[in-house]
Design a protein around this motif. Sequence first.
Motif, PDB file in Angstrom:
ATOM      1  N   ARG A 180     135.240  39.791 -57.452  1.00 12.38           N
ATOM      2  CA  ARG A 180     135.935  40.799 -58.278  1.00 12.38           C
ATOM      3  C   ARG A 180     135.143  42.105 -58.413  1.00 12.38           C
ATOM      4  NH1 ARG A 180     139.197  37.319 -62.905  1.00 12.38           N
ATOM      5  NH2 ARG A 180     139.312  35.408 -61.695  1.00 12.38           N
ATOM      6  N   ASP A 181     134.471  42.485 -57.373  1.00 12.99           N
ATOM      7  CA  ASP A 181     133.745  43.761 -57.355  1.00 12.99           C
ATOM      8  C   ASP A 181     134.722  44.913 -57.659  1.00 12.99           C
ATOM      9  OD1 ASP A 181     131.141  45.170 -55.788  1.00 12.99           O
ATOM     10  OD2 ASP A 181     133.033  46.296 -55.735  1.00 12.99           O
ATOM     11  N   ALA A 182     134.452  45.615 -58.761  1.00 21.00           N
ATOM     12  CA  ALA A 182     135.431  46.585 -59.261  1.00 21.00           C
ATOM     13  C   ALA A 182     135.667  47.751 -58.300  1.00 21.00           C
ATOM     14  CB  ALA A 182     134.999  47.107 -60.623  1.00 21.00           C
ATOM     15  N   ALA A 183     134.589  48.249 -57.677  1.00 14.13           N
ATOM     16  CA  ALA A 183     134.743  49.394 -56.782  1.00 14.13           C
ATOM     17  C   ALA A 183     135.613  49.009 -55.577  1.00 14.13           C
ATOM     18  CB  ALA A 183     133.376  49.881 -56.317  1.00 14.13           C
ATOM     19  N   MET A 184     135.378  47.808 -55.061  1.00 14.31           N
ATOM     20  CA  MET A 184     136.156  47.348 -53.918  1.00 14.31           C
ATOM     21  C   MET A 184     137.606  47.097 -54.305  1.00 14.31           C
ATOM     22  SD  MET A 184     136.094  46.969 -50.813  1.00 14.31           S
ATOM     23  CE  MET A 184     134.352  47.353 -50.669  1.00 14.31           C
ATOM     24  N   LEU A 185     137.781  46.498 -55.498  1.00 13.10           N
ATOM     25  CA  LEU A 185     139.135  46.245 -55.992  1.00 13.10           C
ATOM     26  C   LEU A 185     139.925  47.536 -56.122  1.00 13.10           C
ATOM     27  CD1 LEU A 185     139.115  43.607 -58.862  1.00 13.10           C
ATOM     28  CD2 LEU A 185     140.645  43.699 -56.890  1.00 13.10           C
ATOM     29  N   GLU A 186     139.241  48.575 -56.573  1.00 14.14           N
ATOM     30  CA  GLU A 186     139.925  49.846 -56.756  1.00 14.14           C
ATOM     31  C   GLU A 186     140.493  50.333 -55.413  1.00 14.14           C
ATOM     32  OE1 GLU A 186     137.797  52.734 -59.031  1.00 14.14           O
ATOM     33  OE2 GLU A 186     139.174  54.344 -58.467  1.00 14.14           O
ATOM     34  N   ARG A 187     139.679  50.205 -54.369  1.00 11.54           N
ATOM     35  CA  ARG A 187     140.157  50.646 -53.048  1.00 11.54           C
ATOM     36  C   ARG A 187     141.354  49.828 -52.595  1.00 11.54           C
ATOM     37  NH1 ARG A 187     135.058  51.106 -49.124  1.00 11.54           N
ATOM     38  NH2 ARG A 187     136.672  51.797 -47.665  1.00 11.54           N
ATOM     39  N   VAL A 188     141.274  48.525 -52.855  1.00 11.08           N
ATOM     40  CA  VAL A 188     142.356  47.634 -52.422  1.00 11.08           C
ATOM     41  C   VAL A 188     143.645  47.928 -53.212  1.00 11.08           C
ATOM     42  CG1 VAL A 188     143.123  45.222 -52.448  1.00 11.08           C
ATOM     43  CG2 VAL A 188     140.868  45.809 -51.535  1.00 11.08           C
ATOM     44  N   VAL A 189     143.520  48.047 -54.537  1.00 11.08           N
ATOM     45  CA  VAL A 189     144.705  48.328 -55.353  1.00 11.08           C
ATOM     46  C   VAL A 189     145.337  49.646 -54.906  1.00 11.08           C
ATOM     47  CG1 VAL A 189     145.518  48.898 -57.688  1.00 11.08           C
ATOM     48  CG2 VAL A 189     143.953  46.977 -57.352  1.00 11.08           C
ATOM     49  N   PHE A 190     144.489  50.648 -54.683  1.00  9.65           N
ATOM     50  CA  PHE A 190     144.988  51.959 -54.266  1.00  9.65           C
ATOM     51  C   PHE A 190     145.805  51.858 -52.970  1.00  9.65           C
ATOM     52  CE2 PHE A 190     144.822  56.021 -52.143  1.00  9.65           C
ATOM     53  CZ  PHE A 190     145.100  56.916 -53.167  1.00  9.65           C
ATOM     54  N   ARG A 191     145.260  51.132 -51.991  1.00  9.47           N
ATOM     55  CA  ARG A 191     145.966  51.026 -50.704  1.00  9.47           C
ATOM     56  C   ARG A 191     147.269  50.255 -50.825  1.00  9.47           C
ATOM     57  NH1 ARG A 191     142.487  52.423 -45.885  1.00  9.47           N
ATOM     58  NH2 ARG A 191     144.422  52.270 -44.712  1.00  9.47           N
ATOM     59  N   CYS A 192     147.274  49.207 -51.657  1.00  8.95           N
ATOM     60  CA  CYS A 192     148.498  48.421 -51.833  1.00  8.95           C
ATOM     61  C   CYS A 192     149.584  49.262 -52.504  1.00  8.95           C
ATOM     62  CB  CYS A 192     148.228  47.175 -52.674  1.00  8.95           C
ATOM     63  SG  CYS A 192     147.190  45.968 -51.848  1.00  8.95           S
ATOM     64  N   VAL A 193     149.171  49.994 -53.536  1.00  8.10           N
ATOM     65  CA  VAL A 193     150.125  50.852 -54.234  1.00  8.10           C
ATOM     66  C   VAL A 193     150.693  51.893 -53.267  1.00  8.10           C
ATOM     67  CG1 VAL A 193     150.318  52.656 -56.000  1.00  8.10           C
ATOM     68  CG2 VAL A 193     149.125  50.519 -56.519  1.00  8.10           C
ATOM     69  N   ALA A 194     149.804  52.471 -52.454  1.00  6.91           N
ATOM     70  CA  ALA A 194     150.255  53.484 -51.489  1.00  6.91           C
ATOM     71  C   ALA A 194     151.238  52.867 -50.496  1.00  6.91           C
ATOM     72  CB  ALA A 194     149.047  54.079 -50.758  1.00  6.91           C
ATOM     73  N   ALA A 195     150.924  51.666 -50.014  1.00  6.55           N
ATOM     74  CA  ALA A 195     151.801  51.004 -49.042  1.00  6.55           C
ATOM     75  C   ALA A 195     153.168  50.734 -49.660  1.00  6.55           C
ATOM     76  CB  ALA A 195     151.168  49.694 -48.561  1.00  6.55           C
ATOM     77  N   LYS A 196     153.171  50.189 -50.872  1.00  9.63           N
ATOM     78  CA  LYS A 196     154.461  49.863 -51.477  1.00  9.63           C
ATOM     79  C   LYS A 196     155.252  51.125 -51.802  1.00  9.63           C
ATOM     80  CE  LYS A 196     157.020  46.983 -54.643  1.00  9.63           C
ATOM     81  NZ  LYS A 196     157.028  45.879 -55.615  1.00  9.63           N
ATOM     82  N   ALA A 197     154.564  52.122 -52.339  1.00  5.40           N
ATOM     83  CA  ALA A 197     155.252  53.354 -52.725  1.00  5.40           C
ATOM     84  C   ALA A 197     155.893  54.036 -51.507  1.00  5.40           C
ATOM     85  CB  ALA A 197     154.276  54.301 -53.423  1.00  5.40           C
ATOM     86  N   LEU A 198     155.189  53.959 -50.381  1.00  6.63           N
ATOM     87  CA  LEU A 198     155.701  54.573 -49.152  1.00  6.63           C
ATOM     88  C   LEU A 198     157.044  53.964 -48.757  1.00  6.63           C
ATOM     89  CD1 LEU A 198     154.464  56.521 -46.892  1.00  6.63           C
ATOM     90  CD2 LEU A 198     154.056  54.410 -45.624  1.00  6.63           C
ATOM     91  N   ILE A 199     157.115  52.647 -48.793  1.00 12.60           N
ATOM     92  CA  ILE A 199     158.345  51.951 -48.424  1.00 12.60           C
ATOM     93  C   ILE A 199     159.448  52.186 -49.448  1.00 12.60           C
ATOM     94  CG2 ILE A 199     159.334  49.610 -48.379  1.00 12.60           C
ATOM     95  CD1 ILE A 199     158.186  50.421 -45.776  1.00 12.60           C
ATOM     96  N   VAL A 200     159.074  52.109 -50.737  1.00 13.96           N
ATOM     97  CA  VAL A 200     160.076  52.271 -51.790  1.00 13.96           C
ATOM     98  C   VAL A 200     160.668  53.685 -51.742  1.00 13.96           C
ATOM     99  CG1 VAL A 200     160.430  52.305 -54.293  1.00 13.96           C
ATOM    100  CG2 VAL A 200     159.078  50.483 -53.246  1.00 13.96           C
ATOM    101  N   ALA A 201     159.828  54.656 -51.421  1.00 11.32           N
ATOM    102  CA  ALA A 201     160.329  56.031 -51.347  1.00 11.32           C
ATOM    103  C   ALA A 201     161.389  56.167 -50.247  1.00 11.32           C
ATOM    104  CB  ALA A 201     159.168  56.994 -51.085  1.00 11.32           C
ATOM    105  N   LYS A 202     161.275  55.353 -49.216  1.00 12.99           N
ATOM    106  CA  LYS A 202     162.257  55.404 -48.120  1.00 12.99           C
ATOM    107  C   LYS A 202     163.536  54.666 -48.464  1.00 12.99           C
ATOM    108  CE  LYS A 202     159.039  55.531 -44.257  1.00 12.99           C
ATOM    109  NZ  LYS A 202     158.299  54.582 -43.431  1.00 12.99           N
ATOM    110  N   ASP A 203     163.430  53.675 -49.350  1.00 12.90           N
ATOM    111  CA  ASP A 203     164.559  52.757 -49.553  1.00 12.90           C
ATOM    112  C   ASP A 203     164.487  52.163 -50.953  1.00 12.90           C
ATOM    113  OD1 ASP A 203     166.611  50.900 -49.248  1.00 12.90           O
ATOM    114  OD2 ASP A 203     165.371  49.476 -48.126  1.00 12.90           O
ATOM    115  N   GLU A 204     164.684  53.030 -51.959  1.00 15.10           N
ATOM    116  CA  GLU A 204     164.503  52.584 -53.327  1.00 15.10           C
ATOM    117  C   GLU A 204     165.387  51.391 -53.680  1.00 15.10           C
ATOM    118  OE1 GLU A 204     165.300  55.608 -56.243  1.00 15.10           O
ATOM    119  OE2 GLU A 204     164.510  54.373 -57.867  1.00 15.10           O
ATOM    120  N   ARG A 205     166.646  51.426 -53.217  1.00 22.17           N
ATOM    121  CA  ARG A 205     167.605  50.393 -53.627  1.00 22.17           C
ATOM    122  C   ARG A 205     167.596  49.143 -52.760  1.00 22.17           C
ATOM    123  NH1 ARG A 205     170.719  52.079 -58.368  1.00 22.17           N
ATOM    124  NH2 ARG A 205     169.129  53.513 -59.101  1.00 22.17           N
TER     125      ARG A 205
END
Length: 329
Positions: A180-205
């Motif tokens: 649970r290294d916080a600095a590493m987790l931050e990078r991972v959370v950031f990338r996951c959020v970016a990945a999901k947001a990218l897809i949702v922006a294309k196809d919200e519904r």
Amino acid sequence: TRLDPTGAAIVTDGNVRPYAVKVAKAIKRVGLKTSIHAIPASERSKSMTQLQDVLSFLERQQIDRGGCVIAVGGGTVGDLAGLAAAIWQRGVRLVAVPTTLLAMVDSSIGGKTGVNGRRSKNAIGAFWQPSAVISDLSAIETLPIPSYRDAFAEVVKYAVAMDKGLFDLLQRNGPRLVERDAAMLERVVFRCVAAKALIVAKDERDRGPRAILNYGHTAGHALEAATGFRVTHGRAVAFGMRVAARIALALDLCSKRTVDSQDELLDAFGLPDKPPHADPKRVLAAMALDKKARRGKVAWVMPRRIGHAEIGHSVPAPVVRRVVTRSLA
Ligand SMILES: NC(=O)c1ccc[n+]([C@@H]2O[C@H](COP(=O)([O-])OP(=O)(O)OC[C@H]3O[C@@H](n4cnc5c(N)ncnc54)[C@H](O)[C@@H]3O)[C@@H](O)[C@H]2O)c1
Ligand SMILES: [Zn+2]
């Protein structure tokens, strides 16, 4: 962004109330009144009864159209409070303060809110985007191990289906993340959020490309249903990704190396910790039920290589049967 709300109502659950109290204090410090409503910490709280209670709470707090709902908790709180925000006064603003890793990387992003029907999960809901999502990684420290580990199924999902860079990051830093290294987790959370947001922006519904987020969920959901939800979602999705990759290999859609590297990464995060106990016949039957719901077609998400999956593949039934049976042996 300034929200400048006319009022703020906090929804949380019994286990994470201390985090909600912190949020309440911060809100009071800026001179706004607020109050906390805690639901029982359980998937069963995603119900019409609890929804009614949350709405009554918003009414008592006199949340008007300028007010906002703040969801402090995991996906359960987020889904319930999100739906309440979507329908109260025909929609008030929602701020998500996720406290589980799953909620940070998955459920707080994308705007799906909802409660369960008597027999069907997430049957009653709305698309309602949060005005802000505030993830404080320090909340992860108190998260029970199984919940932490399970979230990595979704993290690996993003990596295999759409982000090779994330895959490499996970491969290089497995032990740090398990710690649970916080600095590493931050990078991972950031990338996951970016990945999901990218897809949702294309196809919200969720009518097209968003289906890629279902990677691993076809066999995964079937396993959950067939075991009466004794296998947790994360474990089931990990199993589902192993099945999907093997099917892709059988259909010549991906290489053996892809299957192996995904296996190794899932192993590194302890997913699943042991092979799930389930009757293959039941799992296949659960999948067939799912099929009927979608007019006789299961559209599989198939990995082509690490970092790239494709939606909408149909798979011959004998291939599914063979792979599922072997994966459960
Ligand atoms: N809306 C979406 O897009 C979406 C996506 C994925 C999942 N979901 C939903 O999310 C729900 C699962 O969410 P979850 O995995 O976050 O579980 P959860 O909200 O049920 O929380 C799991 C448990 O951990 C406790 N907890 C939460 N944060 C904690 C912390 N920091 N420290 C200690 N304990 C903590 C909770 O009280 C609860 O007992 C499911 O209902 C699922 O359907 C929704
Ligand atoms: Zn999932």
